[in-house]
Design an enzyme around this catalytic site. Structure first.
Site, PDB file in Angstrom:
ATOM      1  N   HIS A 142      -7.298 -12.870  -7.598  1.00  0.00           N
ATOM      2  CA  HIS A 142      -7.967 -11.749  -6.922  1.00  0.00           C
ATOM      3  C   HIS A 142      -9.364 -11.655  -7.530  1.00  0.00           C
ATOM      4  CE1 HIS A 142      -8.862  -7.857  -5.254  1.00  0.00           C
ATOM      5  NE2 HIS A 142      -7.724  -7.880  -4.574  1.00  0.00           N
ATOM      6  N   ASP A 176      -1.248  -4.888  -5.673  1.00  0.00           N
ATOM      7  CA  ASP A 176      -2.687  -4.705  -5.489  1.00  0.00           C
ATOM      8  C   ASP A 176      -3.401  -4.913  -6.828  1.00  0.00           C
ATOM      9  OD1 ASP A 176      -4.964  -4.251  -3.974  1.00  0.00           O
ATOM     10  OD2 ASP A 176      -3.968  -2.702  -2.803  1.00  0.00           O
ATOM     11  N   GLU A 177      -4.722  -5.019  -6.771  1.00  0.00           N
ATOM     12  CA  GLU A 177      -5.459  -5.449  -7.963  1.00  0.00           C
ATOM     13  C   GLU A 177      -5.400  -4.458  -9.123  1.00  0.00           C
ATOM     14  OE1 GLU A 177      -6.859  -4.783  -5.044  1.00  0.00           O
ATOM     15  OE2 GLU A 177      -8.266  -3.130  -5.384  1.00  0.00           O
ATOM     16  N   LYS A 181       2.357  -9.020  -2.261  1.00  0.00           N
ATOM     17  CA  LYS A 181       1.652  -8.957  -3.542  1.00  0.00           C
ATOM     18  C   LYS A 181       1.356  -7.552  -4.013  1.00  0.00           C
ATOM     19  CE  LYS A 181      -2.848  -9.685  -3.669  1.00  0.00           C
ATOM     20  NZ  LYS A 181      -3.539  -8.400  -3.494  1.00  0.00           N
ATOM     21  N   LYS A 202     -13.154  -5.826   6.272  1.00  0.00           N
ATOM     22  CA  LYS A 202     -13.913  -4.709   5.685  1.00  0.00           C
ATOM     23  C   LYS A 202     -14.852  -5.130   4.550  1.00  0.00           C
ATOM     24  CE  LYS A 202     -10.661  -3.241   2.045  1.00  0.00           C
ATOM     25  NZ  LYS A 202      -9.636  -2.308   1.592  1.00  0.00           N
ATOM     26  N   LYS A 242       0.867  -1.184   0.000  1.00  0.00           N
ATOM     27  CA  LYS A 242       0.000   0.000   0.000  1.00  0.00           C
ATOM     28  C   LYS A 242       0.895   1.222   0.000  1.00  0.00           C
ATOM     29  CE  LYS A 242      -3.875  -2.301   0.392  1.00  0.00           C
ATOM     30  NZ  LYS A 242      -5.072  -2.251  -0.406  1.00  0.00           N
TER      31      LYS A 242
HETATM   32  C1  CAP Z   1      -6.958  -5.416   1.022  1.00  0.00           C
HETATM   33  C2  CAP Z   1      -7.104  -5.325  -0.468  1.00  0.00           C
HETATM   34  C3  CAP Z   1      -7.795  -6.476  -1.194  1.00  0.00           C
HETATM   35  C4  CAP Z   1      -9.178  -6.810  -0.728  1.00  0.00           C
HETATM   36  C5  CAP Z   1      -9.939  -7.711  -1.638  1.00  0.00           C
HETATM   37  C6  CAP Z   1      -7.838  -4.059  -0.814  1.00  0.00           C
HETATM   38  O1  CAP Z   1      -6.338  -4.286   1.561  1.00  0.00           O
HETATM   39  O2  CAP Z   1      -5.861  -5.183  -1.049  1.00  0.00           O
HETATM   40  O3  CAP Z   1      -7.849  -6.127  -2.539  1.00  0.00           O
HETATM   41  O4  CAP Z   1      -9.041  -7.479   0.475  1.00  0.00           O
HETATM   42  O5  CAP Z   1     -11.096  -8.174  -1.057  1.00  0.00           O
HETATM   43  O6  CAP Z   1      -7.396  -3.385  -1.730  1.00  0.00           O
HETATM   44  O7  CAP Z   1      -8.843  -3.797  -0.203  1.00  0.00           O
HETATM   45  P1  CAP Z   1      -6.464  -3.906   3.085  1.00  0.00           P
HETATM   46  P2  CAP Z   1     -11.438  -9.719  -1.013  1.00  0.00           P
HETATM   47  O8  CAP Z   1      -5.783  -5.000   3.886  1.00  0.00           O
HETATM   48  O9  CAP Z   1      -5.759  -2.584   3.217  1.00  0.00           O
HETATM   49  O10 CAP Z   1      -7.916  -3.796   3.402  1.00  0.00           O
HETATM   50  O11 CAP Z   1     -10.257 -10.427  -0.443  1.00  0.00           O
HETATM   51  O12 CAP Z   1     -12.637  -9.798  -0.122  1.00  0.00           O
HETATM   52  O13 CAP Z   1     -11.715 -10.112  -2.395  1.00  0.00           O
HETATM   53 MG    MG Z   2      -6.514  -4.812  -3.035  1.00  0.00          MG
END
Ligand code: CAP
Ligand code: MG
Length: 423
Positions: free
Chosen positions: A269, A181-182, A179, A309, A153
């Protein structure tokens, strides 16, 4: 005109579990449920809105699906489809049939695909994960504890060099898997190729220094040719894992990637899945997406946290992750045996921080990846301290020591517990 003697409804029918695909739907319709079910069965297989001069009884007998269960109270129907209706090894064709036109029909107000039960004969047309749970654990040499992961992040914004340096820092402080992020792919300020080069150099360094194996999950999301090129680059530079946003790129592309047999872990993801999984009356259950992802070859998949969250309640997430008996039928999911298809490792991610770890492991068990983004990089002491706090939380939980007690001699954990006490 050829006369078809039998409809699709046959509540006495006993499905052939080894030679049919069973689809479970929840249907809201102004029509009586049995009538709506007949129209859905027809449109998803061989029929249409009217009788056909071209459909012979012989063909009908051979290919027509059977509606064998109707639960009026739950608005649930079950349909058994002969395997002959499906092309082997093709998720797109499966989706066009069972998750296709029927969702647009005016006769249904709301429709949800709750489950797909696939016989071994059909499953055998797919490769499934190359590594699966045992393979991923073997690479990291972590036998039973949760794998500790972290998403860099901010999601996007760091340069390749900053990204690599940060990965090094948190690996060094105990994180196993880092990893992208998406939404970080190949951006002007952080080019994919450069990121892979710099990250791989520091991965080698940290592995040498710590004597531990580490994984970086590079986000290769993109067009199929681009994805493949990126995956090959990761492979060439010694990487072990690539990530694909499975909804954005499509399961067909995941299947395609898996078929290349590159010897890479594929991290799935699921960003965007809630567009069609969230409303409990419409779309497709996350369980179905999880099954298809495993079929397509995903080794590790985001499935939810219950405590974090993102949306996803306890029943849903535990059903997807582990073996569980529903009140009225058995479900298959990621960790269970599924013909020759290897099990997929669930990933808990989204809003996690050290204080949530005991509850998370209590609900989901230790056989998973726990991903910390904000809950690591948001630590008041910075990412290194954040990594230590996350590791300490997992350690304490596995040793069955209350976090507060462990925090007395682990200052990073103590800071995290205080900082996020109201989260
Ligand atoms: C988590 C995360 C993931 C989500 C995806 C985000 O970050 O990188 O993409 O968890 O959700 O961008 O929110 P945080 P899921 O740890 O800062 O929240 O796993 O439910 O598909
Ligand atoms: Mg993410």
């Amino acid at each position: 005109m050829a006369k078809i003697k039998h409809g699709y409804l046959n509540l006495k029918y006993r499905p052939k579990w080894t030679a049919e695909i069973i689809a479970t739907y929840r249907v809201e319709s102004k029509l009586p449920l049995a009538q709506a079910a007949q129209k859905l069965a027809a449109e998803s297989s061989i029929g249409t809105w009217t009788k056909l001069s071209t459909l012979e009884q012989k063909t009908f007998n051979k290919l027509a699906p059977r509606i064998f269960l109707i639960n009026q109270k739950k608005k649930i129907i079950k349909i058994a489809y002969p395997l002959a209706l499906f092309e082997k090894g093709s998720i797109p064709q499966l989706l066009s049939s069972l998750a296709g036109n029927i969702f647009s029909m005016k006769i249904v107000d709301r429709l949800r695909l709750l489950d797909l039960e696939l016989p071994d004969k059909y499953l055998n047309g797919f490769m499934g994960p190359a590594f699966g749970i045992p393979g991923v654990r073997k690479i990291l040499n972590i036998k039973t504890r949760p794998i500790i992961g972290s998403i860099i992040k901010p999601k996007v914004g760091l340069s390749s060099a900053e990204q690599a340096k940060l990965a090094y820092t948190i690996w060094k402080n105990g994180v196993d898997l880092v990893k992208d992020d998406e939404n970080l792919t190949d951006l002007g300020f952080n080019h994919f190729q450069n990121r892979v080069k710099l990250v791989m150099a520091l991965k080698k360094k940290v592995e040498k220094e710590t004597g531990l194996k580490k994984i970086y999950s590079f986000n290769i999301t993109g067009l199929p040719d681009v994805m493949l090129k990126r995956a090959k680059l990761v492979k060439k530079l010694g990487g072990k894992c690539v990530m694909a946003d499975i909804v954005s790129v499509g399961l067909d592309n995941v299947e395609y990637l898996r078929k290349q047999n590159l010897g890479l872990i594929i991290h799935g993801h699921r960003a965007g899945h809630s567009m069609f999984t969230r409303d409990k009356r419409e779309g497709m259950a996350m369980l179905v997406l999880a099954k298809l992802a495993r079929l397509a070859g995903i080794d590790q998949l985001h499935t939810g946290t219950v405590v974090g969250k993102m949306e996803g309640d306890k029943k849903e997430v535990t059903t997807i992750n582990a073996l569980m008996k529903e009140d009225w039928y058995h479900v298959n999911f990621l960790r269970a045996n599924w013909s020759k298809i290897k099990p997929t490792l669930p990933i808990a991610s989204g809003g996690l921080h050290p204080a949530l770890v005991p509850k998370l492991i209590k609900i989901l068990g230790p056989d998973l990846i726990i991903n910390f983004g904000g809950g690591l990089h948001g630590h008041p002491g910075g990412s290194a301290a954040g990594a230590r706090a996350c590791v300490q939380a997992v350690e304490a939980t596995m040793k069955k020591i209350p976090l507060k007690q462990y925090a007395k001699i682990h200052p990073e954990l103590k800071t995290a517990l205080n900082y996020w006490k109201n989260k």
